[in-house]
Motif scaffolding. Structure first.
Motif: not given
Ligand SMILES: [Zn+2]
Ligand SMILES: [Zn+2]
Lengths: 330, 156
Positions: A23, A27, A52-59
């Motif tokens: 993560e 970032q 995760t999709p969420a991590l890729e979405e946020q970063t």
């Protein structure tokens, strides 16, 4: 439609010897305005479990890779469909392993070939005796936190040029070999740009770009190099015929500008290198977006574009370069 | 339950080889632990360090660049041995802990494994602990490995 996107292509986390978490790496790459990062931990894929999709979405999208950290050289393996064991590779049998990786659709890159090897940095120097170059897709010719200044990058760059002159088809990449968030925010970070289908950034599109040679490296502006022949345009990694052609080039200083314009990086000229020799140099006017075209008689072999200019007070420094377009005998 | 407690001695002739330690788990467990340590890590013998640096630098640096590295001996702070642990279950590679600390503890479990290793339910079957001997400069390196299986009843 191919679009070029900016990547860091060599990174490590605490899954091997880095201190980044997956993560925090993502970032840090987002802060650098990158479009993607290749996670290439030494000899392990365990970091992929944190993508995760969420991590890729946020970063940003994470490209699944691994750095083969063997006893005789380090090799970047990007996007292979299955794991191939690194442990039995020797200088004499390496072809068998690159063949297996390539058969699994992975892209294979030689990492930092002229780093010091054991006992300084274990296995870091490329000592494999490759016979089948078709299963190796690129060479990391710019490596380390200061790739423009690392002395070991000079012979690595020359090695790439020599291999091209021997007739092998190889792209070139840059990799910070990022292990920890120790670079100050104002640390200049060159990038690898990959030509991905429809601008989609994924493990699949990244590996395909590497395998096809749609790769350039830049410390600053976005680069464009194509060849027009018989009414058709050909991009990086493609093959054209010898004889009459038009070289089309572009330098775009509006790309990721805040990431490089405070480092005294001023583009001055583009040069075309054919078969290792500089055959043409075109002065830039300094406009934000510049492009041009030149009629040129191509010899069989290969041709790449190089960008030169000022860098941190030094004149006529190499600021970026493309992978080649290949020229076949007509 | 301790499955294995072994000290293995390696020498410079083992440099760049893998040492395979097969072991069998007879029934499923909840966690497999691997306590690893090796010594020495840092080469303390100055004469040996000097020999290792000077006799290798020319193998990696093109002749025209050798002057850039002439102070190499002074620049190398620590010269180290590097041995890592990688693991397999049956035909599956489970990962590796590629880092320098000479004392490390790793584990495998279904929920989470330690960094470097894939999540893995420690099912019964054949495993391999593989010591990857990346670099040995010391005359002898002792590697101590203890493998422990934790069963359901022990963790409750
Ligand atoms: Zn590392
Ligand atoms: Zn490496």
């Amino acid at each position: 439609m191919i679009e070029y996107k900016a990547f860091e292509m060599h990174s490590h986390t605490f899954h091997s010897d880095g201190t980044f978490s997956v993560e925090s790496l993502c970032q840090a790459c987002k802060v650098r305005e990158l479009d993607g990062v290749a996670l290439t931990d030494h000899n392990t894929m365990s970091g992929w479990e944190e993508i995760t999709p969420a991590l890729e979405e946020q970063t940003l999208p994470v490209i699944r890779g691994i750095e083969w950290t063997t006893f005789y050289g380090h090799m970047l393996v990007i996007g292979a469909d299955r794991y191939v064991d690194w442990r039995l590779a020797t200088p004499e049998n390496i072809d068998r392993f690159t063949e297996a990786i390539s058969a699994a659709n992975g892209a294979v890159g030689i990492a930092h070939p002229f780093s010091l090897g054991s006992p300084f940095c274990t296995g870091c120097h490329w000592e494999f005796r490759v016979k089948e170059w078709k299963n190796i897709h690129y060479v990391e010719v710019w490596s380390g936190p200061f790739p423009l200044f690392e002395p070991y990058n000079e012979p690595g760059f020359q090695m790439w040029t020599d291999l091209l002159n021997q007739g092998h088809r190889l792209a070139a990449s840059c990799g910070i070999d990022w292990h920890e968030n120790d670079l100050e925010e104002n640390h200049h970070m060159p990038v690898t740009c990959l030509g991905v289908e429809n601008g989609e950034v994924s493990t699949r599109t990244a590996r395909e770009a590497l395998r096809a040679g749609r790769v350039y490296v830049t410390g600053g502006p976005a680069l464009d190099f194509q060849i027009e022949q018989s009414g058709k345009r050909h991009g990086l990694g493609a093959a054209v015929n010898s004889g009459a052609a038009t070289l089309l080039w572009g330098v775009d200083q509006t790309a990721r500008t805040s990431q490089w314009n405070s480092f005294g990086l001023i583009p001055r000229r583009v040069a075309f290198i054919q078969n290792g020799g500089e055959v043409l140099s075109i002065e830039l006017s300094g406009q934000e977006k510049e492009k041009g075209q030149t009629a040129y008689e191509l010899w069989p072999g290969w041709i790449r574009l190089e960008l030169y200019g000022d860098y941190q007070g030094r004149a006529d420094q190499l600021l970026g370069f493309t992978s080649p377009i290949y020229v076949e005998k007509d | 339950m301790i499955l294995l407690d072994q000290t293995i001695l390696f020498h410079p002739e083992d440099d760049k080889t893998n040492h395979v330690i097969p072991f069998t788990l007879s029934r499923d467990c909840v966690k497999l632990e691997f306590a690893c340590s090796y010594t020495p890590k840092v080469i303390q013998d100055e004469a040996l360090k000097r020999w290792a640096v000077l006799s290798n630098i020319g193998r990696y640096v093109p002749r025209y660049q050798l002057p850039l590295y002439q102070d190499m001996y002074d620049q190398v702070e620590d010269l180290v041995n590097l041995l890592t642990l990688s693991l397999d279950y049956e035909d599956q590679y489970l990962g590796c802990a590629h880092r320098h600390a000479p004392i490390q503890t790793h584990f495998l479990s279904a929920k989470q494994s330690s960094p470097g290793f894939l999540r893995h339910h420690p099912a019964a079957g054949d495993y391999r602990a593989v010591i990857n001997i990346h670099s040995i400069t010391s005359p002898e390196v002792a590697f101590h490995l203890v493998i422990t299986a934790l069963f359901e009843e022990e963790t409750v």
